[in-house]
Design a protein around this motif. Structure first.
Motif, short mmCIF file in Angstrom:
data_model
loop_
_atom_site.label_atom_id
_atom_site.label_comp_id
_atom_site.label_asym_id
_atom_site.label_seq_id
_atom_site.Cartn_x
_atom_site.Cartn_y
_atom_site.Cartn_z
N VAL A 8 0.74 -1.29 -0.12
CA VAL A 8 -0.10 0.04 0.04
C VAL A 8 0.92 1.39 0.05
O VAL A 8 1.75 1.50 0.99
N PHE A 33 -0.80 -0.87 -4.26
CA PHE A 33 -1.88 0.10 -4.76
C PHE A 33 -1.28 1.42 -4.32
O PHE A 33 -1.06 1.64 -3.32
N ALA A 137 3.05 1.05 3.01
CA ALA A 137 4.32 2.01 2.71
C ALA A 137 3.38 3.22 2.63
O ALA A 137 3.87 3.88 1.37
N TRP A 166 7.14 24.27 1.37
CA TRP A 166 7.81 23.69 0.39
C TRP A 166 7.66 24.52 -0.92
O TRP A 166 6.50 24.21 -1.69
N LEU A 275 6.82 0.24 6.61
CA LEU A 275 8.16 0.63 6.09
C LEU A 275 8.08 2.23 5.82
O LEU A 275 6.92 2.82 5.48
#
Ligand SMILES: Cc1cc2nc3c(=O)[nH]c(=O)nc-3n(C[C@H](O)[C@H](O)[C@H](O)COP(=O)(O)OP(=O)(O)OC[C@H]3O[C@@H](n4cnc5c(N)ncnc54)[C@H](O)[C@@H]3O)c2cc1C
Length: 506
Positions: A8, A33, A137, A166, A275
């Motif tokens: 994911v 996904f 993920a 940013w 992760l």
């Protein structure tokens, strides 16, 4: 044993993991996904330190090839303050447009046979029942982390007080450049670096008071980026007009926010392994978030590969334990280095106001490395800093005399002996008028208004250094920093950077 894996999140972590896993186990099914479309990418560039890329390069050349063919490279970091530029070289770095990196990782994963499903948002773990391993993920705001429960992962979040936004710009910076400017409202700083032949990243930070005083907080965070960006963009374009030299600030989902440092003691629950940013983040000033996500990907693919043929349900459990053992130590090291860096950015305005440009630059570079490492990377920079000190004080940092009340102390390295505080040559110091600020002492700190000197002790080394520098920058009373384990080089770093007037070692 055949495994079916759902990943994911198609950021650098999820894509790299999928590509590696499928390449190692072509007979396993790997489905990724990603809620965005393939070519949506928020933010501008990611920067990497050359010294940290070996592990990723050894696993696959996709990143090093990408940096070589599409990236920008430099060796020098410039700090611009009060109109002066200080350059520190020996810092090999490279950057790439996040969009380019994601495209190359998508190609790599597709080439390996990963089933890539874009515009596919995963709602709940129950949607992935058919897979025997789920890799979460899904980034810093991980939905799967919330579903599993942050307590189960020992997840902790620490929000910085500084606020950042940013941007990109079409002004080309030569390499990593830190710009500092004071407006009528307060201090602003920029982290800028080139990421392609025509775009540089331009991240702006400021403190909460300045942000509010400048009226940049007047926007509704629940609304998509729009008019409030324009106001910020106009303000910052004017403030940094000289450095932008006619360049434009480019927005891309640009929003003000406060950086959140995330850490987790456990990176798995049931058949789900987490992760990247979903379980840990490190302040962007150390440029390591993408590197960590990609290194996690390697460790997880290695572990699943190594334990993939284990019988029964023990497979993922053992693989996940091996994954954590392999990946957690280096993440901890990066987070340990990011802590002092983030702390520096929390107070940069204070340093900018108090220090001369040469000392300000040294203070910045020594936030996480001591003088000897700075000298190794760039002897000329270290020498210039030491020369500035000598020109101002007439002696080497630790051999520079100072006074405590009426008494002259011949140097800045002191020791705590059984008989009392002494100079490194053994001469005892008269401690009348010396006030001790003990960070471990409960209640109010002592009044130091009439002190001849202040000793800062207690707390952690980091807390002590911060408490000492606050006083050293704000007053003329000598501040003696208790740093028992410091060697001469670390003590000299403290004095040369203005963090303390003298250091007390064991
Ligand atoms: C201002 C700033 C500057 C930075 N600069 C750098 C830098 O210079 N160098 C560096 O290395 N790192 C930098 N980082 C950090 C870096 O961006 C992240 O650490 C990195 O992207 C983490 O990768 P990831 O794969 O874990 O997560 P992400 O890149 O966040 O990817 C997660 C993906 O999951 C998808 N997703 C989320 N939920 C779902 C769902 N339910 N279903 C499907 N898809 C989902 C998201 O759309 C996203 O594509 C910076 C971060 C910030 C905030």
């Amino acid at each position: 044993m055949h495994r079916s894996i759902a990943v994911v999140g198609g950021g650098p972590g999820g894509l790299f993991f999928s590509a590696l896993m499928k390449a190692r186990r072509p007979d396993w099914s790997v489905t990724l996904f990603e809620r965005n479309r393939a070519d949506d990418a928020f933010g501008f560039g990611v920067v990497f330190s050359d010294a940290t890329l070996e592990k990723i390069a050894a696993a696959d050349s996709v990143l090093t090839d990408a940096l070589r063919e599409h990236g920008t490279h430099w060796d020098t970091i410039d700090v611009v303050a009060k109109g002066e530029v200080r350059s520190f070289s020996g810092n090999g770095m490279a950057a790439i447009h996040r969009k380019t990196l994601l495209r190359l990782l998508q190609e790599k994963a597709a080439g390996a046979g990963v089933d890539l499903r874009f515009a596919s948002q995963v709602g709940r773990l129950a949607d992935l029942r058919e897979y025997d391993v789920v890799v979460a993920a899904d980034g810093a705001n991980s939905r799967l982390r919330s579903e599993v429960g942050e307590a189960a992962l020992g997840h902790a979040v620490d929000e910085a007080t500084a606020t950042f936004i940013w941007f990109g710009t079409d002004h080309m910076f030569d390499g990593l450049t830190f710009l500092h400017r004071r407006s009528e409202h307060g201090n602003f700083a920029v982290h800028a670096y080139p990421i392609s032949p025509d775009v540089s990243t331009f991240i702006v930070e400021t403190d909460a008071e300045t942000w509010a005083a400048a009226g940049l907080d007047e926007f509704d965070v629940t609304q998509p980026p729009g008019p409030s960006d324009e106001r910020t963009r106009a303000y910052l374009t004017e403030l940094f007009a000289e450095e932008l030299d006619g360049g434009q600030l480019l927005t891309n989902n640009s929003r003000w926010g406060n950086f959140r440092t995330r850490s987790s003691s456990t990176w798995h629950a049931g058949n789900v392994a987490f992760l990247g940013d979903a379980v840990h983040t490190a302040h962007f000033s150390v440029g390591s978030g993408t590197k960590m996500a990609m290194e996690d990907a390697i460790a997880l693919a290695d572990a699943l590969d190594a334990h993939g043929d284990d019988d029964g349900d023990a497979g993922p459990a053992e693989a996940f334990a091996a994954y954590e053992a392999a990946a957690q130590p280096s993440v901890r090291r990066v987070q340990d280095a990011a802590g002092p860096s983030l702390a520096w950015w929390e107070h940069f305005g204070e340093y900018h106001e108090a220090l001369e440009p040469w000392q300000f630059a040294f203070h910045f570079f020594s936030r996480s490395i001591p003088l000897r490492k700075i000298r190794r990377r760039d002897p000329a920079f270290a020498q210039a800093v030491e020369e500035k000190w000598r020109a101002t004080h007439g002696a080497e940092p630790l051999a520079t005399p100072f006074t405590i009340g009426e008494q002259e102390v011949p140097g800045r390295l002191l020791r705590r002996t059984g008989a009392g505080l002494a100079h490194a040559d053994g001469a005892l110091i008269d401690e009348s008028g010396v006030v001790v600020v003990d960070l471990d002492a409960p209640g109010e700190q002592p009044d130091t208004a009439a002190a001849a000197a202040i000793v800062v002790t207690g707390g952690s080394a980091r807390e002590r250094i911060r408490a000492a520098e606050r006083r050293a920058l704000a007053s003329v009373i000598p501040v003696l920093l208790d740093l028992p384990d410091a060697d001469d080089d670390e003590a000299a770093t403290m004095v040369l950077s203005g963090r303390a007037d003298a250091v007390i070692v064991r």
